[in-house]
Design a protein around this motif. Structure first.
Motif, PDB file in Angstrom:
ATOM      1  N   GLY A  60     -11.601 -15.385 -18.331  1.00 46.62           N
ATOM      2  CA  GLY A  60     -11.829 -16.835 -18.352  1.00 46.62           C
ATOM      3  C   GLY A  60     -11.186 -17.520 -17.161  1.00 46.62           C
ATOM      4  N   LEU A  61      -9.986 -17.118 -16.825  1.00 45.91           N
ATOM      5  CA  LEU A  61      -9.303 -17.690 -15.663  1.00 45.91           C
ATOM      6  C   LEU A  61     -10.020 -17.328 -14.367  1.00 45.91           C
ATOM      7  CD1 LEU A  61      -5.593 -17.099 -16.726  1.00 45.91           C
ATOM      8  CD2 LEU A  61      -6.839 -19.281 -16.685  1.00 45.91           C
ATOM      9  N   VAL A  62     -10.468 -16.084 -14.268  1.00 48.13           N
ATOM     10  CA  VAL A  62     -11.233 -15.670 -13.085  1.00 48.13           C
ATOM     11  C   VAL A  62     -12.522 -16.476 -12.989  1.00 48.13           C
ATOM     12  CG1 VAL A  62     -12.557 -13.759 -12.086  1.00 48.13           C
ATOM     13  CG2 VAL A  62     -10.243 -13.370 -12.932  1.00 48.13           C
ATOM     14  N   ASN A  63     -13.201 -16.645 -14.118  1.00 47.02           N
ATOM     15  CA  ASN A  63     -14.442 -17.413 -14.127  1.00 47.02           C
ATOM     16  C   ASN A  63     -14.209 -18.854 -13.680  1.00 47.02           C
ATOM     17  OD1 ASN A  63     -17.278 -17.789 -14.668  1.00 47.02           O
ATOM     18  ND2 ASN A  63     -16.656 -18.913 -16.482  1.00 47.02           N
ATOM     19  N   MET A  64     -13.127 -19.469 -14.162  1.00 46.82           N
ATOM     20  CA  MET A  64     -12.832 -20.854 -13.747  1.00 46.82           C
ATOM     21  C   MET A  64     -12.512 -20.909 -12.254  1.00 46.82           C
ATOM     22  SD  MET A  64     -10.861 -22.616 -17.001  1.00 46.82           S
ATOM     23  CE  MET A  64      -9.307 -22.275 -16.304  1.00 46.82           C
ATOM     24  N   THR A  65     -11.730 -19.968 -11.762  1.00 47.70           N
ATOM     25  CA  THR A  65     -11.386 -19.949 -10.344  1.00 47.70           C
ATOM     26  C   THR A  65     -12.624 -19.776  -9.481  1.00 47.70           C
ATOM     27  OG1 THR A  65      -9.237 -19.003 -10.880  1.00 47.70           O
ATOM     28  CG2 THR A  65      -9.992 -18.792  -8.602  1.00 47.70           C
ATOM     29  N   VAL A  66     -13.454 -18.807  -9.827  1.00 51.17           N
ATOM     30  CA  VAL A  66     -14.683 -18.574  -9.075  1.00 51.17           C
ATOM     31  C   VAL A  66     -15.614 -19.777  -9.215  1.00 51.17           C
ATOM     32  CG1 VAL A  66     -16.750 -17.127  -8.960  1.00 51.17           C
ATOM     33  CG2 VAL A  66     -14.505 -16.078  -9.184  1.00 51.17           C
ATOM     34  N   GLY A  67     -15.643 -20.350 -10.407  1.00 48.55           N
ATOM     35  CA  GLY A  67     -16.496 -21.522 -10.629  1.00 48.55           C
ATOM     36  C   GLY A  67     -16.131 -22.693  -9.743  1.00 48.55           C
ATOM     37  N   PHE A  68     -14.848 -22.905  -9.531  1.00 47.91           N
ATOM     38  CA  PHE A  68     -14.427 -24.018  -8.683  1.00 47.91           C
ATOM     39  C   PHE A  68     -14.668 -23.738  -7.206  1.00 47.91           C
ATOM     40  CE2 PHE A  68     -11.544 -25.205 -12.303  1.00 47.91           C
ATOM     41  CZ  PHE A  68     -12.230 -26.363 -12.622  1.00 47.91           C
ATOM     42  N   THR A  69     -14.743 -22.470  -6.822  1.00 47.83           N
ATOM     43  CA  THR A  69     -14.946 -22.145  -5.417  1.00 47.83           C
ATOM     44  C   THR A  69     -16.410 -21.847  -5.101  1.00 47.83           C
ATOM     45  OG1 THR A  69     -14.352 -19.842  -5.866  1.00 47.83           O
ATOM     46  CG2 THR A  69     -12.597 -21.290  -5.105  1.00 47.83           C
ATOM     47  N   VAL A  70     -16.990 -20.871  -5.764  1.00 53.07           N
ATOM     48  CA  VAL A  70     -18.360 -20.445  -5.476  1.00 53.07           C
ATOM     49  C   VAL A  70     -19.386 -21.472  -5.929  1.00 53.07           C
ATOM     50  CG1 VAL A  70     -20.090 -18.665  -5.987  1.00 53.07           C
ATOM     51  CG2 VAL A  70     -17.729 -18.019  -5.550  1.00 53.07           C
ATOM     52  N   PHE A  71     -19.111 -22.132  -7.044  1.00 52.40           N
ATOM     53  CA  PHE A  71     -20.087 -23.070  -7.597  1.00 52.40           C
ATOM     54  C   PHE A  71     -20.055 -24.432  -6.920  1.00 52.40           C
ATOM     55  CE2 PHE A  71     -20.639 -21.016 -12.012  1.00 52.40           C
ATOM     56  CZ  PHE A  71     -21.653 -20.243 -11.517  1.00 52.40           C
ATOM     57  N   GLY A  72     -19.465 -24.535  -5.755  1.00 46.15           N
ATOM     58  CA  GLY A  72     -19.400 -25.819  -5.066  1.00 46.15           C
ATOM     59  C   GLY A  72     -20.750 -26.489  -4.939  1.00 46.15           C
ATOM     60  N   ARG A  73     -21.772 -25.718  -4.533  1.00 49.31           N
ATOM     61  CA  ARG A  73     -23.111 -26.278  -4.366  1.00 49.31           C
ATOM     62  C   ARG A  73     -23.873 -26.363  -5.679  1.00 49.31           C
ATOM     63  NH1 ARG A  73     -25.471 -22.355  -0.235  1.00 49.31           N
ATOM     64  NH2 ARG A  73     -23.987 -21.036  -1.274  1.00 49.31           N
ATOM     65  N   ARG A  74     -23.347 -25.716  -6.701  1.00 42.35           N
ATOM     66  CA  ARG A  74     -24.060 -25.679  -7.979  1.00 42.35           C
ATOM     67  C   ARG A  74     -23.457 -26.620  -9.011  1.00 42.35           C
ATOM     68  NH1 ARG A  74     -24.097 -19.706  -6.611  1.00 42.35           N
ATOM     69  NH2 ARG A  74     -26.236 -19.365  -5.953  1.00 42.35           N
ATOM     70  N   ARG A  75     -22.430 -27.359  -8.636  1.00 41.77           N
ATOM     71  CA  ARG A  75     -21.780 -28.268  -9.582  1.00 41.77           C
ATOM     72  C   ARG A  75     -22.730 -29.311 -10.131  1.00 41.77           C
ATOM     73  NH1 ARG A  75     -16.781 -28.576  -6.169  1.00 41.77           N
ATOM     74  NH2 ARG A  75     -15.624 -26.789  -6.912  1.00 41.77           N
ATOM     75  N   LYS A  76     -23.646 -29.783  -9.297  1.00 39.53           N
ATOM     76  CA  LYS A  76     -24.593 -30.797  -9.765  1.00 39.53           C
ATOM     77  C   LYS A  76     -25.480 -30.234 -10.866  1.00 39.53           C
ATOM     78  CE  LYS A  76     -24.587 -33.794  -5.804  1.00 39.53           C
ATOM     79  NZ  LYS A  76     -25.352 -34.672  -4.972  1.00 39.53           N
ATOM     80  N   LEU A  77     -25.892 -28.988 -10.717  1.00 37.32           N
ATOM     81  CA  LEU A  77     -26.701 -28.358 -11.757  1.00 37.32           C
ATOM     82  C   LEU A  77     -25.869 -28.193 -13.028  1.00 37.32           C
ATOM     83  CD1 LEU A  77     -29.206 -26.915 -12.842  1.00 37.32           C
ATOM     84  CD2 LEU A  77     -28.317 -24.819 -11.823  1.00 37.32           C
ATOM     85  N   LEU A  78     -24.622 -27.726 -12.882  1.00 32.95           N
ATOM     86  CA  LEU A  78     -23.765 -27.573 -14.052  1.00 32.95           C
ATOM     87  C   LEU A  78     -23.552 -28.908 -14.752  1.00 32.95           C
ATOM     88  CD1 LEU A  78     -21.090 -25.032 -12.791  1.00 32.95           C
ATOM     89  CD2 LEU A  78     -22.767 -24.691 -14.589  1.00 32.95           C
ATOM     90  N   ARG A  79     -23.297 -29.957 -13.983  1.00 34.65           N
ATOM     91  CA  ARG A  79     -23.125 -31.285 -14.587  1.00 34.65           C
ATOM     92  C   ARG A  79     -24.392 -31.730 -15.303  1.00 34.65           C
ATOM     93  NH1 ARG A  79     -20.593 -33.447  -9.473  1.00 34.65           N
ATOM     94  NH2 ARG A  79     -18.439 -32.785  -9.686  1.00 34.65           N
ATOM     95  N   ALA A  80     -25.538 -31.523 -14.661  1.00 36.34           N
ATOM     96  CA  ALA A  80     -26.803 -31.917 -15.282  1.00 36.34           C
ATOM     97  C   ALA A  80     -27.021 -31.147 -16.582  1.00 36.34           C
ATOM     98  CB  ALA A  80     -27.971 -31.682 -14.321  1.00 36.34           C
ATOM     99  N   MET A  81     -26.656 -29.856 -16.589  1.00 36.16           N
ATOM    100  CA  MET A  81     -26.826 -29.057 -17.797  1.00 36.16           C
ATOM    101  C   MET A  81     -25.843 -29.483 -18.879  1.00 36.16           C
ATOM    102  SD  MET A  81     -27.553 -25.247 -16.223  1.00 36.16           S
ATOM    103  CE  MET A  81     -27.542 -24.423 -17.808  1.00 36.16           C
ATOM    104  N   LEU A  82     -24.612 -29.817 -18.505  1.00 37.78           N
ATOM    105  CA  LEU A  82     -23.612 -30.192 -19.503  1.00 37.78           C
ATOM    106  C   LEU A  82     -23.822 -31.607 -20.036  1.00 37.78           C
ATOM    107  CD1 LEU A  82     -20.446 -28.611 -17.890  1.00 37.78           C
ATOM    108  CD2 LEU A  82     -21.717 -27.797 -19.882  1.00 37.78           C
ATOM    109  N   LYS A  83     -24.441 -32.472 -19.251  1.00 37.08           N
ATOM    110  CA  LYS A  83     -24.652 -33.854 -19.695  1.00 37.08           C
ATOM    111  C   LYS A  83     -25.749 -33.970 -20.740  1.00 37.08           C
ATOM    112  CE  LYS A  83     -23.071 -36.545 -15.774  1.00 37.08           C
ATOM    113  NZ  LYS A  83     -23.476 -37.465 -14.714  1.00 37.08           N
ATOM    114  N   ASN A  84     -26.726 -33.080 -20.701  1.00 36.10           N
ATOM    115  CA  ASN A  84     -27.827 -33.232 -21.639  1.00 36.10           C
ATOM    116  C   ASN A  84     -27.437 -32.713 -23.017  1.00 36.10           C
ATOM    117  OD1 ASN A  84     -28.489 -30.418 -21.985  1.00 36.10           O
ATOM    118  ND2 ASN A  84     -29.508 -30.453 -20.004  1.00 36.10           N
TER     119      ASN A  84
END
Length: 156
Positions: A60-84
């Motif tokens: 889980g910690l690795v996933n969060m760390t990678v998520g904050f770094t690698v998912f930089g360009r994908r944050r908008k998609l994650l936000r859109a998915m979490l908002k609905n």
């Protein structure tokens, strides 16, 4: 909205998010779905191996760390998915599925026991979690007006 405290006035303004540009939004990586599937199976994994919770926390910690770094360009998609509301329905549905299976088995006078039972439940919960999250991503891409082919996961 303004709040007055000790003679000072603080004003909070809600800033609108810029519209999502199709070129900025990239599909989530397959490893994201695999990790979330693993989290869906966490209960049974811990039942199989009680000390596995430490590995799940580390992942889980690795996933969060990678998520904050690698998912930089994908944050908008994650936000859109979490908002609905669909994502919340998926979460509630997965919990209801888990409780429902155990309730149905209890009504039949049995329960999930042993390695084979927990392994089968882990595989079923992993598959269900991955399938529902993949479906949610596809629907989100379509709602954003992107081509369905662009919603297919690609390797990082």
């Amino acid at each position: 909205m303004a709040i007055s405290q000790l003679g000072s006035t603080f004003t909070f303004k809600r800033t609108a998010q810029p519209p999502l540009e199709p070129g900025e939004i990239k599909p989530l990586s397959p490893w994201f779905f695999a990790f979330e599937g693993l989290m869906g199976a966490a209960f049974d994994i811990v039942k199989l191996h009680p000390d596995a919770w430490m590995a799940l926390v580390a992942l889980g910690l690795v996933n969060m760390t990678v998520g904050f770094t690698v998912f930089g360009r994908r944050r908008k998609l994650l936000r859109a998915m979490l908002k609905n509301g669909r994502s919340r329905k998926i979460l509630v549905g997965l919990i209801a599925l888990r409780v429902g299976v155990h309730a149905a088995l209890a009504a039949l006078g049995t329960q999930v026991e042993g390695t084979a039972g927990h392994l089968a439940m882990a595989v079923a919960m992993t598959g269900t979690t991955v399938a529902l999250l993949w479906y949610d991503q596809r629907v989100t891409f379509r709602a954003l007006g992107l081509a369905p082919a662009a919603a297919e996961p690609r390797h990082v």
